[in-house]
Design a protein around this motif. Structure first.
Motif, short mmCIF file in Angstrom:
data_model
loop_
_atom_site.label_atom_id
_atom_site.label_comp_id
_atom_site.label_asym_id
_atom_site.label_seq_id
_atom_site.Cartn_x
_atom_site.Cartn_y
_atom_site.Cartn_z
N GLN A 242 0.84 -1.20 0.00
CA GLN A 242 0.00 0.00 0.00
C GLN A 242 0.88 1.25 0.00
O GLN A 242 1.90 1.30 0.69
CB GLN A 242 -0.89 0.00 1.25
CG GLN A 242 -2.02 1.00 1.21
CD GLN A 242 -3.17 0.56 0.32
OE1 GLN A 242 -3.07 -0.46 -0.37
NE2 GLN A 242 -4.23 1.33 0.32
N VAL A 243 0.49 2.24 -0.78
CA VAL A 243 1.23 3.48 -0.88
C VAL A 243 0.28 4.64 -0.61
O VAL A 243 -0.82 4.69 -1.16
CB VAL A 243 1.86 3.65 -2.29
CG1 VAL A 243 2.55 5.01 -2.42
CG2 VAL A 243 2.86 2.52 -2.55
N GLN A 244 0.69 5.56 0.24
CA GLN A 244 -0.09 6.77 0.49
C GLN A 244 0.69 7.96 -0.08
O GLN A 244 1.91 8.06 0.08
CB GLN A 244 -0.32 6.98 1.99
CG GLN A 244 -1.21 5.94 2.64
CD GLN A 244 -0.48 4.65 2.94
OE1 GLN A 244 0.66 4.67 3.39
NE2 GLN A 244 -1.12 3.52 2.68
N LEU A 245 -0.05 8.87 -0.70
CA LEU A 245 0.55 10.03 -1.34
C LEU A 245 -0.12 11.30 -0.82
O LEU A 245 -1.35 11.36 -0.72
CB LEU A 245 0.37 9.97 -2.85
CG LEU A 245 0.92 8.72 -3.55
CD1 LEU A 245 0.49 8.71 -5.01
CD2 LEU A 245 2.43 8.66 -3.44
N VAL A 246 0.69 12.31 -0.50
CA VAL A 246 0.18 13.58 -0.01
C VAL A 246 0.86 14.71 -0.78
O VAL A 246 2.09 14.86 -0.71
CB VAL A 246 0.41 13.77 1.50
CG1 VAL A 246 -0.11 15.12 1.94
CG2 VAL A 246 -0.26 12.64 2.28
N GLU A 247 0.05 15.49 -1.52
CA GLU A 247 0.58 16.62 -2.26
C GLU A 247 0.60 17.88 -1.40
O GLU A 247 -0.21 18.03 -0.48
CB GLU A 247 -0.26 16.91 -3.52
CG GLU A 247 -0.37 15.79 -4.50
CD GLU A 247 -1.66 15.02 -4.33
OE1 GLU A 247 -2.13 14.40 -5.30
OE2 GLU A 247 -2.21 15.03 -3.21
N SER A 248 1.50 18.78 -1.74
CA SER A 248 1.56 20.09 -1.11
C SER A 248 2.18 21.08 -2.08
O SER A 248 2.76 20.69 -3.09
CB SER A 248 2.37 20.04 0.19
OG SER A 248 3.71 19.64 -0.08
N GLY A 249 2.03 22.37 -1.76
CA GLY A 249 2.68 23.40 -2.55
C GLY A 249 1.79 24.17 -3.49
O GLY A 249 2.25 25.09 -4.16
N GLY A 250 0.53 23.81 -3.56
CA GLY A 250 -0.38 24.55 -4.43
C GLY A 250 -0.70 25.92 -3.85
O GLY A 250 -0.33 26.24 -2.73
N GLY A 251 -1.40 26.72 -4.64
CA GLY A 251 -1.78 28.04 -4.18
C GLY A 251 -2.12 28.95 -5.33
O GLY A 251 -2.33 28.51 -6.46
N ASP B 158 -4.64 3.49 -15.19
CA ASP B 158 -3.70 2.44 -14.84
C ASP B 158 -2.99 2.69 -13.52
O ASP B 158 -2.15 1.89 -13.13
CB ASP B 158 -2.65 2.28 -15.95
CG ASP B 158 -3.26 1.72 -17.24
OD1 ASP B 158 -2.70 1.97 -18.31
OD2 ASP B 158 -4.31 1.06 -17.14
N TYR B 159 -3.32 3.79 -12.84
CA TYR B 159 -2.66 4.11 -11.58
C TYR B 159 -3.51 3.67 -10.40
O TYR B 159 -4.69 4.00 -10.33
CB TYR B 159 -2.37 5.60 -11.48
CG TYR B 159 -1.17 6.00 -12.30
CD1 TYR B 159 -1.32 6.31 -13.65
CD2 TYR B 159 0.10 6.06 -11.75
CE1 TYR B 159 -0.22 6.67 -14.41
CE2 TYR B 159 1.20 6.42 -12.51
CZ TYR B 159 1.03 6.72 -13.84
OH TYR B 159 2.12 7.07 -14.60
N ALA B 160 -2.90 2.95 -9.47
CA ALA B 160 -3.63 2.44 -8.32
C ALA B 160 -3.60 3.42 -7.14
O ALA B 160 -4.49 3.39 -6.29
CB ALA B 160 -3.03 1.11 -7.88
N SER C 239 4.47 7.41 1.23
CA SER C 239 4.77 6.52 2.34
C SER C 239 4.36 5.11 1.96
O SER C 239 3.51 4.91 1.11
CB SER C 239 4.06 6.97 3.61
OG SER C 239 2.66 6.97 3.41
N GLY C 240 4.99 4.15 2.62
CA GLY C 240 4.76 2.76 2.26
C GLY C 240 6.06 2.13 1.81
O GLY C 240 6.89 2.78 1.17
N ARG C 241 6.23 0.87 2.14
CA ARG C 241 7.51 0.21 1.91
C ARG C 241 7.91 0.17 0.45
O ARG C 241 9.09 0.19 0.12
CB ARG C 241 7.46 -1.22 2.45
CG ARG C 241 7.43 -1.32 3.97
CD ARG C 241 7.56 -2.76 4.39
NE ARG C 241 6.54 -3.58 3.76
CZ ARG C 241 6.57 -4.91 3.76
NH1 ARG C 241 7.57 -5.55 4.30
NH2 ARG C 241 5.59 -5.60 3.19
N THR C 242 6.94 0.11 -0.45
CA THR C 242 7.24 -0.08 -1.86
C THR C 242 7.16 1.20 -2.68
O THR C 242 7.21 1.16 -3.90
CB THR C 242 6.29 -1.11 -2.47
OG1 THR C 242 4.94 -0.65 -2.32
CG2 THR C 242 6.44 -2.46 -1.78
#
Length: 120
Positions: free
Chosen positions: A1-10, A106-108, A25-28
């Motif tokens: 499992q992969v978690q993604l967090v974006e930042s920097g917009g405005g 195709d992106y999980a 985050s996530g091992r892979t």
């Protein structure tokens, strides 16, 4: 499992720059390609750029020469440097992790998105 967090917009003026970050985050996480997409109201999600595990990059024609994608595997973070921004770049920007493909289907793994508004 992969978690993604974006930042920097405005909010940025036309001609300005922004740097988006995508913390994974996530091992892979480092084993996947990282890509950036955007979606404007009423439009389909649009591929922008991709960076492979070893740093190879690929860009959509619409952003080639203005945007630069990179990744820091030690920090598990991807970046999108956006220069010479135009009002038509206004959208929610998403990062995604997966195979080397420009097809959003195709992106999980996806982040929650960060709003970029280009306006004077």
């Amino acid at each position: 499992q992969v978690q993604l967090v974006e930042s920097g917009g405005g909010l940025v003026q036309p001609g300005g720059s922004l740097r988006l970050a995508c913390a994974a985050s996530g091992r892979t996480a480092s084993s996947y390609a990282l890509s950036w997409f955007r979606q404007a109201p009423g439009k389909e999600r649009e591929f922008l750029a991709l960076v492979g595990r070893t740093g190879s990059t690929y860009y959509a024609d619409s952003v080639k020469g203005r945007f630069a994608i990179s990744r820091d595997n030690a920090k598990n973070t991807g970046y999108l440097q956006m220069n010479s921004l135009k009002p038509e770049d206004t959208a929610v920007y998403y990062c995604a992790a997966g195979a080397v493909t420009t097809n959003a289907n195709d992106y999980a793994y996806w982040g929650q998105g960060t709003q970029v508004t280009v306006s004077s």
